[in-house]
Design a protein around this motif. Structure first.
Motif, short mmCIF file in Angstrom:
data_model
loop_
_atom_site.label_atom_id
_atom_site.label_comp_id
_atom_site.label_asym_id
_atom_site.label_seq_id
_atom_site.Cartn_x
_atom_site.Cartn_y
_atom_site.Cartn_z
N CYS A 144 0.83 -1.20 0.00
CA CYS A 144 0.00 0.00 0.00
C CYS A 144 0.87 1.26 0.00
CB CYS A 144 -0.93 0.02 1.21
SG CYS A 144 -2.15 -1.32 1.21
N ALA A 145 1.95 1.24 0.77
CA ALA A 145 2.85 2.38 0.82
C ALA A 145 3.53 2.59 -0.53
CB ALA A 145 3.90 2.19 1.91
N ILE A 146 3.93 1.49 -1.18
CA ILE A 146 4.55 1.56 -2.50
C ILE A 146 3.57 2.13 -3.52
CG2 ILE A 146 5.46 0.17 -4.41
CD1 ILE A 146 6.66 -1.72 -2.31
N SER A 147 2.30 1.78 -3.37
CA SER A 147 1.27 2.29 -4.27
C SER A 147 1.18 3.81 -4.16
CB SER A 147 -0.09 1.66 -3.93
OG SER A 147 -1.12 2.20 -4.73
N GLY A 148 1.17 4.31 -2.91
CA GLY A 148 1.13 5.76 -2.71
C GLY A 148 2.37 6.44 -3.27
N GLU A 149 3.51 5.78 -3.09
CA GLU A 149 4.77 6.31 -3.61
C GLU A 149 4.72 6.40 -5.13
OE1 GLU A 149 9.56 5.31 -3.17
OE2 GLU A 149 8.07 3.85 -2.53
N SER A 150 4.16 5.38 -5.77
CA SER A 150 4.05 5.36 -7.23
C SER A 150 3.06 6.41 -7.74
CB SER A 150 3.61 3.97 -7.72
OG SER A 150 4.56 2.99 -7.37
N PHE A 185 5.50 9.04 1.41
CA PHE A 185 5.20 7.64 1.11
C PHE A 185 6.47 6.82 0.94
CE2 PHE A 185 0.79 8.93 0.08
CZ PHE A 185 0.11 7.87 0.66
N ALA A 186 7.51 7.43 0.40
CA ALA A 186 8.79 6.72 0.27
C ALA A 186 9.34 6.37 1.65
CB ALA A 186 9.80 7.57 -0.51
#
Length: 205
Positions: A144-150, A185-186
């Motif tokens: 989920c965090a990676i999704s926000g980062e993307s 997010f990163a």
């Protein structure tokens, strides 16, 4: 074995205590245990983002001491605090700061969904009863965090017929907001990843 993992990995069963200590903890080099700092630095070698691991956890050396469980509890709690802080930041953003057109993404809802997902998955660790279940939720939180980062670097418009003005705007998030969201997010992604690696290292002991 199942009982052992249940005892070891109800990591946030003392989350209120840990989060309280994280909130009130102060850095005091003269009083911080060298042994505790060495333990944190040694443990962070298992992580991918070692500098961040040492930086975020050393602040709470007096709470962690040399306890592997406290180390992982704190790493999860730090990640949860970062997720909550990011959600608060998003809640204060305005539509004008996103300048989102009807046919473009992302929007505040997109980031809220990613952040809420991370929070919920980290909180689920409270109720996990096995190593597999705990790791499942930690992995989900990271996704989920990676999704926000993307999403913070994406600019997707569905209409190929947008006019010159619309194309010049393209629903972009303002640069300052985009950079801040990406950084938040990163950091969340990296903190959760570090917690996951510490989690795995703890399970091997």
């Amino acid at each position: 074995m199942a009982k052992r993992y249940q005892a070891l990995f109800l990591l946030l069963s003392v989350s209120c205590l840990v989060l309280s200590e994280l909130t009130t903890a102060t850095v005091s080099p003269t009083r911080t245990s060298t042994k505790a700092l060495n333990f944190i630095q040694s443990s962070c070698r298992f992580t991918k983002y070692q500098s961040l691991c040492v930086e975020t956890l050393s602040v709470y050396a007096n709470t962690i001491k040399t306890s592997p469980r406290r180390l992982v509890d704190t790493a999860i709690a730090v990640s949860l605090n970062q997720a909550l802080s990011t959600k608060l930041f998003i809640s204060h953003l305005t539509k004008g700061q996103f300048r989102t057109l009807q046919d473009c993404a992302p929007s505040t809802d997109t980031f809220n969904t990613d952040c809420t997902c991370s929070i919920q998955q980290l909180q689920e660790v409270v109720r996990c009863t096995s190593w597999t279940e705990c790791l499942f939720h930690v992995n989900n939180a990271e996704v989920c965090a990676i999704s926000g980062e993307s999403h913070s670097v994406e600019n997707t418009c569905s209409s190929p017929y947008a006019g010159p003005v619309k194309m010049s705007v393209r629903g972009r998030i303002s640069d300052a907001v985009r950079k801040s969201l990406h950084a938040r997010f990163a950091k969340l992604h990296h903190e959760i990843n570090n917690a996951k690696m510490l989690f795995k290292a703890f399970a091997r002991n």
